[in-house]
Design a protein around this motif. Structure first.
Motif, short mmCIF file in Angstrom:
data_model
loop_
_atom_site.label_atom_id
_atom_site.label_comp_id
_atom_site.label_asym_id
_atom_site.label_seq_id
_atom_site.Cartn_x
_atom_site.Cartn_y
_atom_site.Cartn_z
N ALA A 89 0.82 -1.21 0.00
CA ALA A 89 0.00 0.00 0.00
C ALA A 89 0.85 1.26 0.00
CB ALA A 89 -0.94 0.00 1.20
N ALA A 110 -7.27 -0.21 -7.80
CA ALA A 110 -7.18 -1.42 -6.97
C ALA A 110 -8.42 -2.28 -7.13
CB ALA A 110 -7.00 -1.04 -5.51
N ARG A 113 -7.95 -5.18 -1.08
CA ARG A 113 -6.89 -5.30 -0.07
C ARG A 113 -6.83 -6.77 0.29
NH1 ARG A 113 -5.79 -1.88 5.32
NH2 ARG A 113 -4.81 -3.50 6.59
N LEU A 250 -2.10 -4.77 -1.75
CA LEU A 250 -3.24 -4.53 -2.63
C LEU A 250 -3.09 -5.30 -3.93
CD1 LEU A 250 -3.53 -0.64 -2.28
CD2 LEU A 250 -4.49 -2.40 -0.78
N VAL A 252 -3.69 -4.69 -7.60
CA VAL A 252 -3.85 -3.45 -8.36
C VAL A 252 -3.97 -3.74 -9.85
CG1 VAL A 252 -2.65 -2.10 -6.60
CG2 VAL A 252 -1.36 -3.06 -8.53
N THR A 295 -8.97 -0.11 0.26
CA THR A 295 -7.79 0.09 -0.57
C THR A 295 -7.27 1.53 -0.53
OG1 THR A 295 -9.10 0.55 -2.55
CG2 THR A 295 -8.51 -1.75 -2.13
#
Length: 313
Positions: A89, A110, A113, A250, A252, A295
């Protein structure tokens, strides 16, 4: 993250693992996940994610890609060499905020998480280092140059006022160097336990250095992206419980990722969370569906946000 904040983040989504799922409806499509180094948690997680996505969405052909880590992954995702990527992150925050090592604000998005990373400063149990300060002037690996650990490592040493002899070694090279005493420590950000570190501990007993004393300084400069986490006793054989620095990981993507692919990935994260924990980390790591949408400061991909709303209803 507190329970209250988790509840607020959910905003009533009420993610249900038993929700019905509509499959990916597009043409067959290859999907590449930029993951991490061999011997680390990132790659093991990406392999499980790819397997579940292929099983749940037969028109998608998902494969994991070994990389140097978070920095490398962000660059591959935004450069079109990967569809999905795993990123710490703080690295993702730097990308969207235009902070070092990125030169401008980047349009990173994103999908969720996925789990907590533990910053692990590893030394030999029979070596000369017992505190972070004792690394001053000594050789230490902060991770591969494309890794998230290299970014956090520089921040850590800077806030602690420690000038070490910094090397940027990939994980397996750093493990070998610590075993051979050519470095006095290695920094790694990943899951607990990290397979390569557990294997090192079987050959050469290791210790972990507590890093939580530097956390307040890091939070003052970089914000709440960093949290205190506890390495449980026995995560590595013979290593007791200790506090260190945690940072979320994350999943992404770029804004060009099709909504349907983003939605398919979200369905797998929600409905197969229990199947996305590498075997070596069961009991110490888990993917919490209650915090998938947490996120921030990286916005959710529109297709991911729509999928979370659909799963709620």
């Amino acid at each position: 993250m507190t329970v209250a904040r988790r509840t607020a983040l959910l905003g009533g989504l009420g993610l249900l693992a038993g929700c019905s799922t509509s499959g990916y409806q597009g043409d067959e499509r290859a999907v590449t996940v930029a993951a991490g180094e061999n011997g680390g948690f990132y790659l093991a997680f990406a392999e499980l994610l790819a397997a579940q996505l292929n099983r749940a969405e037969p028109r998608l052909r998902c494969t994991p890609m070994a990389t140097e880590g978070s920095l490398d992954n962000v660059r591959r995702v935004l450069g079109g060499q990967a569809d999905l990527g795993l990123a710490l992150a703080d690295v993702a925050q730097a990308a969207t905020g235009g902070l070092r090592p990125f030169g401008s604000r980047l349009p990173l998005l994103a999908l969720g998480r996925v789990y907590e990373n533990y910053l692990q400063l590893v030394v030999r149990a029979d070596g000369p280092v017992r505190t972070l300060a004792e690394l001053a002037g000594r050789p230490v690996s902060l991770g591969a140059s494309g890794s998230g650990a290299s970014v956090l490592g520089e921040r850590l040493l800077g806030q602690a006022g420690v000038r070490a002899d910094v090397r940027n070694l990939p994980l397996l090279e750093a493990v070998a160097a610590l075993g051979a005493r050519s470095v006095d420590g290695l920094l790694w950000s990943g899951g607990i336990p990290t397979p390569a570190l557990a294997e090192l501990n079987d050959r050469t007993r290791i210790s972990l250095i507590p890093l939580d004393p530097v956390l307040p300084a890091l939070r003052r400069v970089y914000g709440p992206v960093y949290e205190q986490v506890l390495v449980p006793a026995g995560a590595y054989r013979g290593v007791g419980a200790l506090a260190t620095i945690g940072v979320a990981n994350l999943l992404v993507c770029s804004p060009s990722l099709p909504d349907e692919v983003a939605a398919a990935a979200v369905r797998v994260l929600v409905n197969h969370a229990a199947d996305l924990v590498p075997a070596q980390a069961v009991g110490t790591q888990f993917l919490d569906v209650r915090t998938l949408i947490g996120t921030s400061p990286v916005p959710l991909h529109p297709g991911a946000a729509a999928s979370y709303r659909a799963l709620h209803g």
